[in-house]
Design an enzyme around this catalytic site. Structure first.
Site, PDB file in Angstrom:
ATOM      1  N   GLY A   1       0.794  -1.221   0.000  1.00 32.55           N
ATOM      2  CA  GLY A   1       0.000   0.000   0.000  1.00 32.55           C
ATOM      3  C   GLY A   1       0.823   1.266   0.000  1.00 32.55           C
ATOM      4  O   GLY A   1       0.352   2.320   0.387  1.00 32.55           O
TER       5      GLY A   1
ATOM      6  N   ILE B   1      12.729   4.708 -11.642  1.00 36.30           N
ATOM      7  CA  ILE B   1      12.514   5.229 -13.003  1.00 36.30           C
ATOM      8  C   ILE B   1      11.796   6.569 -12.886  1.00 36.30           C
ATOM      9  O   ILE B   1      10.727   6.657 -12.302  1.00 36.30           O
ATOM     10  CB  ILE B   1      11.686   4.239 -13.854  1.00 36.30           C
TER      11      ILE B   1
ATOM     12  N   GLU C   1       5.820  -5.860  -8.477  1.00 40.02           N
ATOM     13  CA  GLU C   1       5.430  -6.854  -7.488  1.00 40.02           C
ATOM     14  C   GLU C   1       4.184  -7.564  -7.962  1.00 40.02           C
ATOM     15  O   GLU C   1       3.539  -7.136  -8.918  1.00 40.02           O
ATOM     16  CB  GLU C   1       5.188  -6.207  -6.122  1.00 40.02           C
TER      17      GLU C   1
ATOM     18  N   ASN D   1       0.467  -9.011  -6.694  1.00 37.90           N
ATOM     19  CA  ASN D   1      -0.541  -9.008  -5.646  1.00 37.90           C
ATOM     20  C   ASN D   1      -1.380 -10.268  -5.773  1.00 37.90           C
ATOM     21  O   ASN D   1      -2.051 -10.469  -6.780  1.00 37.90           O
ATOM     22  CB  ASN D   1      -1.412  -7.765  -5.742  1.00 37.90           C
TER      23      ASN D   1
ATOM     24  N   ARG E   1      -4.188 -11.518  -4.865  1.00 36.73           N
ATOM     25  CA  ARG E   1      -5.554 -11.306  -4.370  1.00 36.73           C
ATOM     26  C   ARG E   1      -6.338 -10.503  -5.388  1.00 36.73           C
ATOM     27  O   ARG E   1      -5.802 -10.068  -6.386  1.00 36.73           O
ATOM     28  CB  ARG E   1      -5.483 -10.510  -3.078  1.00 36.73           C
TER      29      ARG E   1
END
Lengths: 70, 462
Positions: B168, B219, B305, B307, B309
């Site tokens: 988050g 970046i 990354e 997630n 879910r």
């Protein structure tokens, strides 16, 4: 004398200073937490923390007194 | 197993996402069970569930994050499956394991896949090994400032500093030089300590413990583009298009759209293929998201990354594909092999309606004295609140998601403009005025924007 008040409903996550501490403009007094965000409460005055009205874990309302700097 | 045997389904979440999951569970003819804290007793998701269980006080550590209480509620109500939503216990492998060990169906990927992707350092290394491009960065956890300084010199400034656990955007910041690095490191270390403490309080100290920090090359003009994937029981993984989530404040998303206006068809194809490889590399089952950073100028991307879910912004994908991702999650969890041939039609946006002031984006909880949602062609509102509810400081500031669909990006933007104007929220502070302001911003309107957009709109203060 300057009063530092809460700008929003929040939990007091961390109390950084204690009564009697000398602080200067920009120093963090306490860190609030609201809606998963850490919000440092900063003094805009130089002086001594005369009163500290919150404890860690307190829920405070908008406008509540947090500290008095003199 | 057939989907009919999944119910009752316990929804281990709150607010808009609990409400949204309950809607699909009930539409599929299954019973929906809500769990809630004392602070949330009056919210719509509690009332709309077939049954609701009070599991504790407002503090999430003693309610929504307390695995034991959630499992006890599942046992007491005869639930046969658990949907975790997003946040809270959704990416907690220990909880997923406990659900399975209790003889219930976990609506999500295997706990091992959560484990492998939950640690950002692990995930990064695994992706690199699977041939998915990653940014230059640390392969081992960075555990003190001196190591961080060495790593930053190797990688080259600016660097992004983040915690290996958690998410988050919390504890994440950019450092352009050594002095800034010290601050960024301290912030990340503090966030890591808090994640560990919260995890320990929730009774699963293993999942997020350790002050592991990760540094990656930052970046400058990046777009955040993510690919929605769905892993099927036969081991195949399907990509359901991408979402552009480059409108961010404090590294948290505010507006998302699909398709991304910032990538070429050729880059899209490469990203979707990489996301499928990423999913297959971890034996992924169900809905997941592969987040990437796109270098807008070079039209190249790196893995950020994964997630494991359902994502907050999943409605954007639902609007352009016509699919119900929650239904697909349930069917896949039941062992069905749904035939999914995603076809993207039109353009969709999601605007996150946060309880925060529209200038500095500081939280502004409060009692809702007026609440009117917009309606109309192509408009969908997923909200967690209604008039009379109180938005409390205990949870994230998301009150609702205003989503729009149109045949073209231009039409979707026009519908968004009307819908934002037709959304009334009084009581808590809210960012609807910011959403309106964004629509008038030339960069956003053109589609040629990056993650620095909100910061530029606010003179570098967001």
């Amino acid at each position: 004398m300057a009063e530092v008040r809460a700008e929003m409903v929040a939990n007091v996550w961390k109390v950084v200073v204690k009564e009697g501490d000398t602080v200067s403009d920009g120093d963090t007094l306490v860190i609030l937490e609201s809606m998963k965000m850490e919000i440092p409460v900063i003094t805009e005055d130089d002086g001594v923390v005369r009163q500290l009205k919150v404890n860690e874990g307190d829920v405070i309302q908008e406008g509540d007194l947090i500290a008095v700097i003199e | 197993m057939l989907t009919e045997t999944l119910g009752p389904v316990l929804v281990a979440n709150r607010g808009e996402i609990a409400r949204r999951i309950i809607r699909t569970v009930k539409r599929m003819g299954l019973r929906a069970i809500a769990v809630h804290s004392e602070a949330d007793a009056d919210l719509p998701f509690v009332r709309e569930a077939d049954e609701a269980v009070l599991i504790g006080p407002a503090n999430p550590a003693q309610s929504y994050l307390d695995a034991g209480k959630v499992l006890e509620a599942a046992r007491a109500t005869g639930a046969r499956a658990v949907h975790p939503g997003y946040g809270f216990l959704a990416e907690n492998a220990a909880f997923a394991r406990a659900v399975v060990e209790a003889g219930l169906v976990w609506i999500g990927p295997a706990p091992e896949a959560i484990d492998r992707m939950g640690d950002k350092i692990n995930a990064r290394n695994l992706m690199e090994d699977a041939g998915v491009p990653v940014a230059a960065g640390t392969r081992e956890p960075v555990t003190d400032l001196e190591l961080a300084q060495k790593a930053a010199l190797d990688i080259g400034y600016p660097v992004m500093v983040k915690t290996a656990g958690g998410g988050g955007g919390i504890g994440m910041s950019v450092a352009h030089d050594e002095e800034a690095l010290a601050k960024a490191y301290e912030q990340a270390a503090r966030a890591a300590a808090r994640f560990a403490a919260a995890a320990a309080e929730g009774g699963e100290g293993d999942a997020l413990a350790g002050p592991a920090i990760l540094l990656e090359r930052y970046i400058e003009r990046a777009r955040h583009v993510e690919v929605q994937i769905l892993g099927l029981p036969d081991g195949t993984v399907v990509a359901l298009g991408e979402r552009d989530c480059s409108v961010q404040r404090r590294h948290q998303k505010v507006v998302e759209e699909s398709p991304s206006p910032g990538i070429t068809p050729e880059l899209r194809e490469r990203m979707l293929a990489a996301a499928v490889r990423a999913g297959e590399a971890v034996g992924y089952l169900g809905a997941g998201t592969v987040e990437c950073l796109v270098d807008a100028d070079k039209q190249d991307f790196v893995f950020l990354e994964m997630n494991t879910r359902l994502q907050v912004e999943h409605p954007v994908t639902e609007l352009v594909t016509g699919l119900d991702l929650v239904e697909l999650q349930l069917r896949v969890a039941a062992g069905e092999q749904p035939e999914v041939r995603p076809e993207v039609r039109g353009h969709a946006f999601e605007f996150r309606v946060y309880a925060e002031d529209p200038k500095r984006f500081f939280p502004g909880p409060g009692k809702i004295t007026a609440w009117t949602e917009p309606a109309g062609e192509g408009v969908r509102v997923d909200s967690g609140y209604e008039e009379g509810n109180t938005v409390t400081p205990f949870y994230d500031p998301l009150m609702a998601k205003l989503c729009v669909h149109g045949e073209t990006r231009g039409q979707a933007l026009e519908r968004a403009r009307e819908a934002i104007a037709g959304f009334t929220v009084e009581g808590p502070k809210n960012n609807l005025p910011f959403c309106a302001e964004l629509l008038d911003e030339a960069e956003f309107a053109s589609g040629d924007y990056d993650t620095g957009l909100v910061g530029r709109m606010r003179g570098g203060r967001a």
